[in-house]
Design an enzyme around this catalytic site. Structure first.
Site, short mmCIF file in Angstrom:
data_model
loop_
_atom_site.label_atom_id
_atom_site.label_comp_id
_atom_site.label_asym_id
_atom_site.label_seq_id
_atom_site.Cartn_x
_atom_site.Cartn_y
_atom_site.Cartn_z
N THR A 95 34.69 39.82 0.72
CA THR A 95 34.25 38.42 0.86
C THR A 95 32.77 38.29 1.20
O THR A 95 32.05 37.50 0.60
CB THR A 95 35.08 37.73 1.95
OG1 THR A 95 36.43 37.74 1.50
CG2 THR A 95 34.64 36.31 2.19
N LYS A 177 36.01 30.06 5.71
CA LYS A 177 35.57 31.25 6.45
C LYS A 177 34.11 31.12 6.86
O LYS A 177 33.27 30.72 6.03
CB LYS A 177 35.69 32.50 5.57
CG LYS A 177 37.11 32.87 5.22
CD LYS A 177 37.11 34.15 4.39
CE LYS A 177 38.51 34.48 3.91
NZ LYS A 177 38.53 35.65 3.02
N ARG A 179 31.97 33.50 7.16
CA ARG A 179 31.09 34.35 6.34
C ARG A 179 30.80 33.74 4.98
O ARG A 179 29.74 33.99 4.40
CB ARG A 179 31.66 35.77 6.20
CG ARG A 179 33.09 35.89 5.73
CD ARG A 179 33.56 37.35 5.87
NE ARG A 179 34.94 37.58 5.46
CZ ARG A 179 36.00 37.41 6.25
NH1 ARG A 179 35.85 37.00 7.49
NH2 ARG A 179 37.22 37.66 5.80
N HIS A 351 35.03 37.69 -5.19
CA HIS A 351 35.61 38.94 -5.70
C HIS A 351 36.91 38.59 -6.41
O HIS A 351 37.39 37.45 -6.30
CB HIS A 351 35.90 39.93 -4.55
CG HIS A 351 36.70 39.34 -3.43
ND1 HIS A 351 38.05 39.10 -3.53
CD2 HIS A 351 36.35 38.92 -2.19
CE1 HIS A 351 38.49 38.56 -2.40
NE2 HIS A 351 37.47 38.43 -1.56
ZN LIG Z 1 40.21 38.91 1.09
#
Ligand SMILES: [Zn+2]
Length: 555
Positions: A95, A177, A179, A351
């Site tokens: 991620t 998230k 990030r 991803h």
């Molecule tokens: Zn993941």
């Protein structure tokens, strides 16, 4: 010519087919009008809002599989420019590295975000593991109890660059998230909101008042989490509702989320919906696009990844989730339309991913399996400690594959021998495809070939940062899932293989094309002059990736 053509069609000018006589008489006002309309049209066409949406773990495989089922936003985006099989080209398909590439134009080797977590043995704190969006220089920070920050991101984002070019540009980032929000937002965000595990929060030290929408969403989520949630499976997902046994649990068939289950909130449709609500609320409250300079909004829809990890990618849970993403993207586009500002949207993923090995096997992927416990860093460490009569740990690593570090305490006189022995132990293991050393990767140039032709070494080179990467970098063979304990997560990503590297990339600007646009589009490609007054169409720029195929025609 597009501008000129519009002018020629406008009733005010009233000329479509000018007879030979009177041309000069009419031409003068047309030219004057064309000049002023030109600058107007140009600025009107230039986006005032740039929106980047990342759907965490939205692999090229999932996009292809579900394309026919999208009816809302993901359907509409497909009227733009669609690259169904783009690449997150690097090896560490996680991620944080993935999000660090989306708006920086840079691979992890340059962004410095080599993984979600890595080891930094030079840290004075006890916890040598670093989380990608923490600031390890802050006292008391650790990889599990950290202050969220863009400190470790070595590259500038689009927002950073827009802000330094024009301080009037606003940089807004919202994600499930932290990030995702940080790596797309960057170092100079005006607003950033992400889920903390209990509510949507911002960075410490951001002292602007909390937007009304954030309080509203947090209040609604707090109430919602305390109620049970029984997912209603959309009709097209029902055929995918097939139970798959994984150790002592079953996935594939959506189940009720119990009242107060915060972990379950991550995999519920309510999670992305709440993120979307905040993004839409900020578009409205901040009047994005109506400021002095273009604004950028990044949106990280994180729930798809949690669904992938918890239930795998090929069950009814993922089907329901992706139809939810479709709906949320549709709502975002509607909110952008309502601004009446020109905007552009890019949607991609950090991803790809693969399904759990148990269902992969059912689907004929016979080499799909879980990692052998012997490859866990602690177990490799134990073997090397015995062989060299050293104290443990000898090796440090977040996972069985990827960056593996030789512990700092290992004495200098045996370090190279221990590393050689570790490399040899990895290489003989049947689940290991390759092992690279920093020296080997450092010697390689940064890859410049198309990403589909990259060797395994090229992929790891693109993830390699000499300051942060391991002393050994271990590549798994395809279809090895590095999860043994399936009590929380059953499937994952992170490998250098294409199922984890390939993601869709969709660009979209509102607009409509006509068949009359074909001739000017083709004519511009061969630099054939076509007087705009003789036709109705306008040139469409076909060079989405490399340039402006209408450049000739515009001059
Ligand atoms: Zn993941």
């Amino acid at each position: 010519m597009a501008r000129f053509q519009m002018l020629m069609r406008s009733p005010a000018v009233g000329v479509t087919r000018s007879p030979a006589f009177g041309v000069l008489r009419m031409l003068f006002p047309v030219i004057v009008a064309a000049v002023s309309a030109a600058s107007e049209a140009q600025s009107a066409a230039r986006p005032r809002i740039i929106v980047a949406i990342s759907v965490d773990e939205f692999s090229a495989d999932l996009f292809t599989e579900y394309r026919p089922l999208f009816k809302a936003g993901l359907h509409r985006l497909q009227t733009g420019v669609v690259f169904p099989g783009g690449y997150q080209s690097h090896a560490a398909t996680e991620t944080c590295p993935g999000h660090s590439t989306i708006l920086t134009g840079s691979r992890p080797a340059r962004t410095g975000i080599i993984a979600n977590e890595w080891y930094d043995q030079s840290l004075s704190r006890a916890d040598k593991k670093v989380y990608c969006s923490e600031d390890p220089s802050l006292p008391g920070s650790s990889s599990t109890n950290f202050t969220v920050s863009a400190q470790l991101l070595k590259a500038q984002t689009l927002g950073d660059r827009m802000k330094s070019a024009n301080p009037g540009s606003r940089v807004v980032s919202v994600a499930g998230k932290d990030r995702a929000a940080i790596m797309m937002g960057g170092h100079a965000m005006d607003q950033v909101w992400f889920w903390s595990g209990k509510s949507f929060v911002t960075l410490k030290g951001m002292d602007q008042p909390t937007p009304a929408i954030v309080d509203k969403v947090n209040a609604a989520v707090a109430v919602g989490i305390m109620k049970p949630d029984l997912p209603v499976l959309p009709e097209p997902c029902r055929v995918r509702s097939v139970p798959v046994r994984v150790a002592d649990k079953t996935v594939g068939v959506p189940r009720e989320r119990k009242a107060g289950d915060f972990q379950g909130f991550h995999t519920s449709l309510a999670f992305d919906r709440a993120t979307t609500d905040i993004a839409i609320g900020l578009i409205r409250e901040l009047r994005l696009g109506a400021g002095k300079a273009p604004d950028v909004l990044s949106i990280g829809l994180s729930a798809t990844d949690y669904v992938g990890h918890t239930f795998g990618t090929e069950g009814a849970e993922m089907c329901a989730q992706l139809l939810g993403v479709d709906e949320n993207v549709g709502r975002i586009l509607a909110a952008l339309d309502a601004t009446h500002q020109p905007y552009v949207v890019v949607l991609t993923a950090d991803h790809g991913g693969q399904d759990l090995p148990e269902r992969n096997k059912m689907h004929g992927i016979l080499d799909a399996t879980r990692v052998d416990a012997a490859l866990l860093p602690a177990n490799m460490s134990k073997q090397l400690a015995a062989e060299f009569n050293l104290p443990e740990p000898v090796l440090l690593g977040v996972a069985p594959f990827g960056d593996i570090y030789l512990a700092r305490g290992i004495p200098g006189n045996v370090r190279s021998r221990v590393l050689e022995a570790a490399k040899a132990r990895y290489l003989v293991h049947p689940q290991v495809a390759a092992v690279f050393t920093p020296a080997e990767l450092r010697r390689l140039p940064l890859p410049s070939e198309p990403a589909d032709e990259w060797s395994l070494a090229d992929r790891f080179r693109a993830s390699f940062d000499p300051e942060r990467s391991g002393d050994l970098i271990v590549a798994p063979k395809p279809h090895i899932t590095p999860i043994i304990d399936v009590s929380t997560y059953v499937a994952t990503h992170g490998s250098p293989w294409n199922y984890d590297r390939k993601v869709p990339i969709l660009f979209y600007r509102p607009g409509v094309v006509e068949t009359v646009d074909i001739l000017p589009t083709l004519a511009a490609l061969i630099e054939l002059p076509v007087p705009s007054a003789e036709i109705d169409g306008r040139c469409i720029n076909l060079d989405a990736a490399t340039g402006d195929s209408c450049a000739f025609e515009r001059h």
